[in-house]
Design a protein around this motif. Structure first.
Motif, PDB file in Angstrom:
ATOM      1  N   VAL A 216      -6.532   3.445   0.065  1.00  0.00           N
ATOM      2  CA  VAL A 216      -6.263   2.024  -0.202  1.00  0.00           C
ATOM      3  C   VAL A 216      -6.898   1.198   0.903  1.00  0.00           C
ATOM      4  O   VAL A 216      -6.748   1.518   2.086  1.00  0.00           O
TER       5      VAL A 216
ATOM      6  N   SER B 267       0.831  -1.214   0.000  1.00  0.00           N
ATOM      7  CA  SER B 267       0.000   0.000   0.000  1.00  0.00           C
ATOM      8  C   SER B 267       0.858   1.254   0.000  1.00  0.00           C
ATOM      9  O   SER B 267       0.663   2.170  -0.807  1.00  0.00           O
TER      10      SER B 267
ATOM     11  N   ALA C   7      -4.070   4.564   4.100  1.00  0.00           N
ATOM     12  CA  ALA C   7      -4.143   3.115   3.946  1.00  0.00           C
ATOM     13  C   ALA C   7      -5.013   2.611   5.086  1.00  0.00           C
ATOM     14  O   ALA C   7      -4.672   2.795   6.261  1.00  0.00           O
TER      15      ALA C   7
ATOM     16  N   LEU D 198      -1.542  -6.422  -4.597  1.00  0.00           N
ATOM     17  CA  LEU D 198      -2.155  -5.103  -4.733  1.00  0.00           C
ATOM     18  C   LEU D 198      -3.068  -5.082  -5.957  1.00  0.00           C
ATOM     19  O   LEU D 198      -2.657  -5.465  -7.054  1.00  0.00           O
TER      20      LEU D 198
END
Length: 346
Positions: free
Chosen positions: A270, A168, A242, A330
């Motif tokens: 994220v 992230s 994040a 990811l």
């Protein structure tokens, strides 16, 4: 048969055999010829007979059931259950579920599974103390999913949480963000590893500024984190966050947008997990994907190998299996963008 419940006695009468032979056929043990077995099964089909699996387990030395504790309402736990069902069925095991809610503890959920004579227990995101887990593992095989348990006899199958947060931060740093906040999970399973991964990645570059805001597992906790974020001055406000998980990220995004900010124009976000909702077009959340399919497969394999090995070894086989740690991935969608978009500066 009308409304009368069909029993083994009815099947025995239709097949012209004893009830004991019908029981032998449905338990799958030796003692009935192939011709007798076929006759019994044909009679059962004609009568639409369904064996009482609970009663049959009571008379057997093995139940071939795996108990699962899970958090009711936890989206990723639902994804894991789907995989667990698939792989347990393939290994000829049944699952017994016991939910954890705000008013029902994990300890109570485990007691239910023990009463059901489960051969092994799967704990999704366990919140119990390590000593409690060790005591449980001394009674029967236990696998902790999503949470590491140091030492002892508890099996572990989990994602590399630290690696996920490093992904992230590296993604956001690559987009030019320098003020990156973590929406923390506190004491929740996996949170310590994600915190560690965040701090490791942030400290690799002296240009990055750390900030940890309280987050959590739900949209409500994400919304609370967003209000704390909005209360910061414009010059100290992070340009990217994040989140502990996807639900927290979604709650954060909702409140930020209601306040008139743009995602990802004013703040990139994220998540973590890659739940189904993260991929919806109107959400399009960049996130760290946990492999639910493989987590479920490895969990069932770990327990089945241990249980079947113990049975064949006459009750031995208490060695703890090696922990299984699965690398995350990811998944980039539309909730992250370069820090200079719409005039945002890091």
């Amino acid at each position: 048969m009308g409304s009368e419940r069909v029993t083994m006695e009815h099947v025995a009468a239709r097949a012209g055999v004893s009830r004991a032979l019908v029981s032998i056929v449905f338990r799958g043990v030796a003692g009935a010829s192939e011709a007798t077995r076929e006759r019994v099964l044909a009679a059962a089909r004609e009568l639409d007979y369904r064996p009482d699996t609970r009663a049959s387990r009571l008379g057997s030395s093995r139940t071939r059931t795996l108990g699962v504790t899970f958090a009711v309402g936890h989206a990723f736990h639902g994804d894991l259950l789907e995989s667990l069902y698939t792989h347990a069925d393939a290994a000829a095991y049944e699952l017994v579920l016991s939910g954890v809610t705000p008013s029902r503890s994990e300890v109570a959920a485990v007691e239910t599974l023990l009463a059901e004579r489960c051969e092994g227990i799967i704990l999704l995101g366990s919140s119990q103390e390590t000593a409690q887990l060790e005591r449980l593992a001394a009674r029967l095989p236990v696998v902790s999913v999503l949470r590491p348990v140091p030492g002892g006899g508890v099996g572990v199958v989990r994602t590399d949480d630290a690696a996920g947060l490093r992904l992230s931060v590296e993604h956001l740093r690559g987009l030019g963000h320098r003020r990156v906040a973590l929406l923390d999970g506190g004491r929740i399973a996996g949170a310590a590893g994600r915190r560690r991964g965040y701090r490791t990645a942030m400290r690799r570059s002296p240009a990055l500024t750390e900030m940890v805001l309280p987050g959590g597992v739900s949209e409500l906790e994400g919304a609370q984190a967003a209000r704390a974020f909005l209360g910061l001055g414009a010059r100290e406000r992070p340009t990217a966050v994040a989140a502990f998980n996807d639900r927290c990220a979604i709650g954060f995004v909702d409140v930020v947008r209601q306040a008139g900010l743009h995602v990802p124009g004013d703040v990139s976000v994220v998540g973590f997990d890659d739940i189904t909702e993260a991929g919806y077009p109107h959400v399009a959340l960049t996130t760290v994907r946990q492999d639910a399919e493989r987590l479920g497969a490895e969990t069932v394999r770990t327990l089945a190998e241990r249980l079947d090995g113990r049975a064949s070894a006459g009750g031995s086989g208490t060695t703890r299996p090696a922990p299984v740690v699965i690398e995350p991935e990811l998944v980039v969608r539309a909730s992250t963008a370069p820090a200079t978009r719409r005039g945002v500066r890091s």
